[in-house]
Design an enzyme around this catalytic site. Structure first.
Site, PDB file in Angstrom:
ATOM      1  N   GLU A 251      -6.078   4.218   7.686  1.00 52.31           N
ATOM      2  CA  GLU A 251      -5.792   5.373   6.817  1.00 52.31           C
ATOM      3  C   GLU A 251      -5.489   6.528   7.755  1.00 52.31           C
ATOM      4  O   GLU A 251      -6.391   7.034   8.421  1.00 52.31           O
ATOM      5  CB  GLU A 251      -7.014   5.711   5.964  1.00 52.31           C
ATOM      6  CG  GLU A 251      -7.486   4.603   5.057  1.00 52.31           C
ATOM      7  CD  GLU A 251      -6.596   4.404   3.855  1.00 52.31           C
ATOM      8  OE1 GLU A 251      -5.791   5.312   3.551  1.00 52.31           O
ATOM      9  OE2 GLU A 251      -6.685   3.342   3.233  1.00 52.31           O
ATOM     10  N   GLU A 388       2.067  16.826  11.270  1.00 58.68           N
ATOM     11  CA  GLU A 388       0.838  17.165  10.554  1.00 58.68           C
ATOM     12  C   GLU A 388       0.141  18.315  11.282  1.00 58.68           C
ATOM     13  O   GLU A 388      -0.193  18.195  12.460  1.00 58.68           O
ATOM     14  CB  GLU A 388      -0.085  15.943  10.495  1.00 58.68           C
ATOM     15  CG  GLU A 388      -1.311  16.190   9.656  1.00 58.68           C
ATOM     16  CD  GLU A 388      -2.263  14.991   9.627  1.00 58.68           C
ATOM     17  OE1 GLU A 388      -2.608  14.491  10.701  1.00 58.68           O
ATOM     18  OE2 GLU A 388      -2.652  14.585   8.522  1.00 58.68           O
TER      19      GLU A 388
HETATM   20  P1  NAD Z   1      -9.128  11.004  15.246  1.00 58.33           P
HETATM   21  O1  NAD Z   1      -8.086   9.959  15.201  1.00 58.33           O
HETATM   22  O2  NAD Z   1      -9.172  11.899  16.418  1.00 58.33           O
HETATM   23  O3  NAD Z   1     -10.579  10.330  15.169  1.00 58.33           O
HETATM   24  C1  NAD Z   1     -10.956   9.480  14.119  1.00 58.33           C
HETATM   25  C2  NAD Z   1     -12.122   8.617  14.582  1.00 58.33           C
HETATM   26  O4  NAD Z   1     -11.679   7.758  15.627  1.00 58.33           O
HETATM   27  C3  NAD Z   1     -13.296   9.390  15.148  1.00 58.33           C
HETATM   28  O5  NAD Z   1     -14.491   8.767  14.763  1.00 58.33           O
HETATM   29  C4  NAD Z   1     -13.067   9.276  16.630  1.00 58.33           C
HETATM   30  O6  NAD Z   1     -14.262   9.425  17.389  1.00 58.33           O
HETATM   31  C5  NAD Z   1     -12.528   7.864  16.745  1.00 58.33           C
HETATM   32  N1  NAD Z   1     -11.753   7.590  17.947  1.00 58.33           N
HETATM   33  C6  NAD Z   1     -11.068   8.465  18.733  1.00 58.33           C
HETATM   34  N2  NAD Z   1     -10.479   7.817  19.757  1.00 58.33           N
HETATM   35  C7  NAD Z   1     -10.782   6.501  19.615  1.00 58.33           C
HETATM   36  C8  NAD Z   1     -10.455   5.322  20.344  1.00 58.33           C
HETATM   37  N3  NAD Z   1      -9.678   5.363  21.429  1.00 58.33           N
HETATM   38  N4  NAD Z   1     -10.919   4.140  19.899  1.00 58.33           N
HETATM   39  C9  NAD Z   1     -11.679   4.079  18.790  1.00 58.33           C
HETATM   40  N5  NAD Z   1     -12.037   5.147  18.058  1.00 58.33           N
HETATM   41  C10 NAD Z   1     -11.588   6.353  18.464  1.00 58.33           C
HETATM   42  O7  NAD Z   1      -9.000  11.805  13.879  1.00 58.33           O
HETATM   43  P2  NAD Z   1      -9.820  13.085  13.422  1.00 58.33           P
HETATM   44  O8  NAD Z   1      -9.337  14.232  14.243  1.00 58.33           O
HETATM   45  O9  NAD Z   1     -11.280  12.788  13.386  1.00 58.33           O
HETATM   46  O10 NAD Z   1      -9.348  13.246  11.903  1.00 58.33           O
HETATM   47  C11 NAD Z   1      -8.190  13.876  11.535  1.00 58.33           C
HETATM   48  C12 NAD Z   1      -7.100  12.876  11.248  1.00 58.33           C
HETATM   49  O11 NAD Z   1      -7.551  11.946  10.274  1.00 58.33           O
HETATM   50  C13 NAD Z   1      -5.866  13.507  10.643  1.00 58.33           C
HETATM   51  O12 NAD Z   1      -4.713  12.958  11.224  1.00 58.33           O
HETATM   52  C14 NAD Z   1      -5.952  13.118   9.176  1.00 58.33           C
HETATM   53  O13 NAD Z   1      -4.731  13.097   8.508  1.00 58.33           O
HETATM   54  C15 NAD Z   1      -6.572  11.777   9.258  1.00 58.33           C
HETATM   55  N6  NAD Z   1      -7.197  11.408   7.977  1.00 58.33           N
HETATM   56  C16 NAD Z   1      -6.611  10.447   7.194  1.00 58.33           C
HETATM   57  C17 NAD Z   1      -7.161  10.102   5.971  1.00 58.33           C
HETATM   58  C18 NAD Z   1      -6.546   9.051   5.098  1.00 58.33           C
HETATM   59  O14 NAD Z   1      -7.222   8.549   4.211  1.00 58.33           O
HETATM   60  N7  NAD Z   1      -5.307   8.673   5.305  1.00 58.33           N
HETATM   61  C19 NAD Z   1      -8.320  10.740   5.540  1.00 58.33           C
HETATM   62  C20 NAD Z   1      -8.887  11.721   6.340  1.00 58.33           C
HETATM   63  C21 NAD Z   1      -8.323  12.038   7.575  1.00 58.33           C
END
Ligand code: NAD
Length: 481
Positions: A251, A388
């Site tokens: 997602e 975004e």
């Molecule tokens: P992010 O991708 O930075 O992090 C998401 C999660 O992944 C966190 O728990 C983070 O610690 C983990 N993570 C980071 N690097 C990783 C790696 N190399 N391997 C495994 N896990 C890792 O995202 P964010 O900044 O926490 O959230 C914002 C983003 O989430 C935005 O792009 C937003 O659009 C998206 N989002 C999507 C939905 C949806 O349902 N489509 C819902 C909410 C947020």
């Protein structure tokens, strides 16, 4: 529970018990979005902690998956009730971690997951339904152990979408919450303990994405990896999971369009669209950040949109007068301000912009406040319309009729959500069908927490929530007689 017991966590929840992390002195500091101070801390987990948690989830799987749908449904309802007992604490802590206003935190950050959990309890009752095709009986079976990696913007809601779906399906789960907002996940673990979920069914390990998240993504003991977050990290997770052919559900980000056609009440459609774009200070994956409007109505749209933005009092998330809280982090604020600067060079700034919002004294307050910002005459090919931003920044884009409006809505690497405003039902439905996104609302159709949620294109793959979300965590088996 005293505040410090909510904000300062020193153990992971593994195998039904609170377990000290392998590196007990390493912590992840959680920041208060309202003033930049330290709000609390959680363990900075390691690969060794993930090993323990996956082992606990694997050993709990046979018994949990063998329960009837009714038994799992009852357990999920107990979890829901135990979480409801912690609703005030969860709302408070998420407001401070993420910057969400108290009202939205109560209703959306916590109220929504409670409703969703009840929906999963109901879905658990039907997962055993069989399908017959010729001489085959098709059964659904739990997929195994689920790894759940979640973002910070709706931390509890995103977690519940995975945990509720997995438990309903008969899977066990290991969760890794976002480092910026991990504290409500610990309240969920408290609730799992209080609800008497069998040991190992729900496990929680906190820490850095590059360590705990990466270990989960690469772990051969994970059967389904369910990730919500940025498109960039989602892509790297899918690559890591591919080494074990682990199934992934992603997602990801969005740049959704609210499309206003030429026959509607502009007041209602523009107000709803602007409020949608600025929900949770724009830190919403499905936010309608592009407002696509009839070219000859743009001036009136700008007037209405600016009127809405003027009423969005920016302030402390717990102040009842606040309509727009701070962003979640200094990094997020920097990134949004960078995009605002890019926008000033690309389009016509009609509200907001760089600088502190009214009423926020100066940067010494330390919170991550930005002004709600609106650009008009935005070219859909510009960076502010394509990328975004994840902050309160709205792009108004003029269109020249239905065809053009749909073309603009679809001219995006993302495809998560969208809106259509039109008085004619058939025309609205036709537009909604043609928008390549996982969720489209006609004339402000209400959010349905039981409907499948997920994206086309770079917004991800798979669907979460409700009965369809439970199916994500199952395998199909055909038995021939
Ligand atoms: P992010 O991708 O930075 O992090 C998401 C999660 O992944 C966190 O728990 C983070 O610690 C983990 N993570 C980071 N690097 C990783 C790696 N190399 N391997 C495994 N896990 C890792 O995202 P964010 O900044 O926490 O959230 C914002 C983003 O989430 C935005 O792009 C937003 O659009 C998206 N989002 C999507 C939905 C949806 O349902 N489509 C819902 C909410 C947020």
């Amino acid at each position: 529970m005293p505040d410090s017991a909510i904000t300062h966590r020193t153990a992971h929840f593994i195998g039904g018990a609170w377990v000290a992390p392998a590196q007990p002195h390493a912590v992840l500091v959680v920041t208060n979005a309202a003033d930049g101070s330290d709000l609390g801390s959680v363990p900075y987990g390691s690969a060794a902690d993930v090993e323990l948690a996956v082992a606990a989830a694997r050993s709990a799987f046979p018994a949990w998956s063998a329960l009837s749908g009714q038994e799992r449904s009852d357990a999920i309802l107990r979890l829901r009730d135990a979480l409801a007992d912690r609703a005030a604490a969860a709302s408070w802590v998420i407001s401070l971690e993420v910057g969400t206003t108290a009202r939205i935190s109560d209703a959306v950050q916590v109220g929504l997951p409670l409703k969703t959990l009840a929906g999963f309890a109901d879905a658990a009752l039907h997962i055993e339904d069989e399908l017959h095709i010729g001489n085959s009986t098709i059964v659904r079976e739990p997929a195994g152990v689920v790894g759940a990696i979640t973002p910070w913007n709706y931390p509890l809601h995103q977690l519940i979408g995975k945990v509720g779906g997995a438990l309903a399906a008969g899977c066990t789960v290991v969760c890794k919450p976002a480092g910026l907002a991990p504290l409500s996940a610990f309240l969920l673990a408290d609730a799992a303990e209080a609800a008497g979920l069998p040991a190992g069914v729900f496990n929680l390990v906190s820490g850095a994405g590059s360590i705990v998240g990466e270990s989960l993504a690469r772990h051969p003991g994970i059967d389904v990896l369910s990730f919500t977050g940025s498109t960039e990290v989602g892509s790297s997770i899918a690559a890591a999971a591919a080494s074990n052919i682990t199934r992934v559900a992603l997602e990801l980000g969005g740049k959704s369009a609210s499309v206003i056609l030429d026959d509607v009440d502009l007041e209602k459609s523009v107000k709803a669209s602007v409020n949608n774009a600025f929900l949770n200070s724009g830190q919403t994956c499905s936010a309608w950040t592009r407002l696509v409007v009839p070219r000859d109505a743009q001036d009136r749209v700008v007037e209405i949109a600016v009127g809405v933005a003027e009423k969005l009092t920016v302030g402390h998330p717990l102040d009842p007068a606040t309509r727009l809280g701070p962003l979640a982090s200094a990094e997020q604020k920097r990134s949004v301000l960078d995009y605002i600067a890019i926008g000033v060079g690309e389009a016509r700034l009609v509200y907001g912009g760089a600088g502190l919002p009214d009423g926020i004294p100066d940067d010494s307050a330390g919170g991550f406040y930005v002004r709600p910002t609106i650009f008009a005459d935005v070219d859909n090919g510009s960076r502010i319309a394509q990328e975004e931003i994840f902050g309160p920044v709205l792009c108004i884009i003029p269109h020249d009729g239905d065809e053009d409006a749909i073309r603009i809505a679809n001219d995006s690497p993302y495809g998560l959500a969208g809106g259509v405003w039109c008085s004619d039902e058939d025309r609205a439905m036709e537009a909604a069908r043609r928008i390549r996104a996982g969720q489209v609302d006609i004339n402000g159709g209400a959010f349905n927490p039981l409907a499948p949620f997920g994206g086309y294109k770079r917004s991800g793959m798979g669907r979460e929530f409700g009965p369809v979300g439970v199916e994500e965590f199952t395998e199909l088996k055909a038995i021939q007689r």
